[in-house]
Design an enzyme around this catalytic site. Structure first.
Site, PDB file in Angstrom:
ATOM      1  N   ARG A 151      40.370  18.285  38.301  1.00  0.00           N
ATOM      2  CA  ARG A 151      39.160  18.809  37.674  1.00  0.00           C
ATOM      3  C   ARG A 151      38.350  19.726  38.595  1.00  0.00           C
ATOM      4  O   ARG A 151      37.120  19.785  38.509  1.00  0.00           O
ATOM      5  CB  ARG A 151      38.266  17.664  37.170  1.00  0.00           C
ATOM      6  CG  ARG A 151      38.910  16.780  36.103  1.00  0.00           C
ATOM      7  CD  ARG A 151      39.194  17.565  34.829  1.00  0.00           C
ATOM      8  NE  ARG A 151      39.742  16.703  33.801  1.00  0.00           N
ATOM      9  CZ  ARG A 151      41.034  16.598  33.520  1.00  0.00           C
ATOM     10  NH1 ARG A 151      41.921  17.282  34.203  1.00  0.00           N
ATOM     11  NH2 ARG A 151      41.445  15.807  32.549  1.00  0.00           N
ATOM     12  N   SER A 204      35.604  14.678  27.693  1.00  0.00           N
ATOM     13  CA  SER A 204      35.369  13.572  28.636  1.00  0.00           C
ATOM     14  C   SER A 204      34.101  13.833  29.444  1.00  0.00           C
ATOM     15  O   SER A 204      33.901  14.928  29.964  1.00  0.00           O
ATOM     16  CB  SER A 204      36.555  13.422  29.587  1.00  0.00           C
ATOM     17  OG  SER A 204      37.716  13.064  28.882  1.00  0.00           O
ATOM     18  N   GLU A 248      32.220  15.060  34.719  1.00  0.00           N
ATOM     19  CA  GLU A 248      33.222  16.082  34.378  1.00  0.00           C
ATOM     20  C   GLU A 248      32.549  17.213  33.614  1.00  0.00           C
ATOM     21  O   GLU A 248      32.912  18.374  33.759  1.00  0.00           O
ATOM     22  CB  GLU A 248      34.356  15.468  33.566  1.00  0.00           C
ATOM     23  CG  GLU A 248      35.469  16.461  33.278  1.00  0.00           C
ATOM     24  CD  GLU A 248      36.738  15.785  32.769  1.00  0.00           C
ATOM     25  OE1 GLU A 248      37.423  16.410  31.936  1.00  0.00           O
ATOM     26  OE2 GLU A 248      37.052  14.668  33.215  1.00  0.00           O
TER      27      GLU A 248
END
Length: 308
Positions: free
Chosen positions: A170, A219, A301
């Site tokens: 990420r 998410s 995130e």
């Protein structure tokens, strides 16, 4: 900054509200909002923009909370001039504009017998997928990315090899103020029908487990384990974000119009009328509770930008 010297061929506006451009439907205005006509227009605009003016590249707003005070910067959002998809089946390559939707790229590649099926269920556009090294089912953007095309903050157009982006879970390291304009991927060959069947199965699994009909941003927190769910039967859930949120008793938790989804506790949703402060505040409530109960510090995130 009251005015901008360069007159672009694209669209430039002041004090543009951003809430309608994010999937969570929250956020204040951008000081300036620019939609370039093409890469040449973008390069000339950035070259003419004073160096001290901040730039924020914005995708389709699928992984973003814009705070209620808005953004003190020029927000750049790529549109039709940046969404072309070129499939080079013989070379096993796909070139996609940064504004092309991940799902569209996956489908176009599959039709030509190239496997980028991992992109099918990732919300958002290719630019965001590269920046976040998006992935699912054990595959990541980094596994397929060859290079990207970008315009630097100075207006210089460059090609950056994937290795120079230091893609990790990420995360990536793009030069400050750089705007991605396209990406080139390598892909394994496969039978179009089999690839289509795999994507249909992925969509069914996603829709059965995630609140895809709600206003969410995907998410909310990164998995503490440091990798995506693999989707395999032997996948372990101990250090998945949803599991630690459940164990902290925060599934379904609310603040104002914000809620952690009852269907999937790592999805932050706007149930209607939520402010950016409600959403970010609830996320911080979750982080605090998980840290208190399990000693785990969840990392966001979802990107949060702008002023409170």
């Amino acid at each position: 900054m009251d005015s901008i010297a360069y007159t672009p061929r694209g669209t430039l506006s002041r004090n543009r509200p951003l809430a309608d451009l994010t999937w969570l439907r929250v956020g204040g205005p951008a000081d300036w909002f620019f939609q370039p006509a093409d890469a040449e227009d973008l390069a000339a605009f950035l070259a003419a923009l004073p160096a001290e003016v901040a730039v924020f590249p914005m995708g389709v707003g699928s992984n973003l909370i814009v705070r209620d005070g808005g953004i003190r910067a020029v927000v750049i959002r790529l549109g039709r001039g940046f969404n072309a998809i070129e499939v080079m089946a013989g070379e096993g390559r796909v070139r996609a504009g940064a504004a092309a939707l991940d799902a569209h790229v996956a489908r176009r590649a599959a039709e030509a017998g190239l496997d980028l099926t991992f992109l099918r269920t990732i919300p958002g556009s290719i630019g965001g997928a590269v920046r976040m090294n998006a992935g699912c089912y054990g595959s990541y953007t980094a596994d397929h990315l060859i290079e990207v095309e970008a315009v630097l903050r100075t207006g210089e157009r460059v090609v950056i090899p994937a290795a120079d982006l230091h893609l990790a879970y990420r995360s990536s390291t793009l030069p400050e103020g750089a705007v991605l304009t396209a990406a080139i991927f390598r892909a394994e060959r496969g039978e179009p029908a089999a690839l289509e069947a795999r994507m249909t199965d992925q969509i069914a699994k996603r829709d059965a487990s995630q609140p895809t009909k709600e206003r969410s941003a995907g998410s909310t927190f990164r998995n503490p384990a440091g990798f995506s769910s693999t989707g395999r039967a032997d996948d372990v859930h101990d250090l998945k974000a949803w599991k630690v949120i459940d164990e902290a008793g925060m599934r379904g938790a609310r603040r104002g119009g914000a809620q952690m989804s009852e269907m999937h506790s790592n999805f932050l949703i706007n149930t209607g009328g939520a402010t950016a402060q409600d959403l970010e505040g609830l996320g911080e409530d979750v982080r605090k509770k998980v840290l208190q109960t399990q000693g785990i510090s969840l990392e966001w995130e979802i990107m949060r930008v702008g002023e409170y």
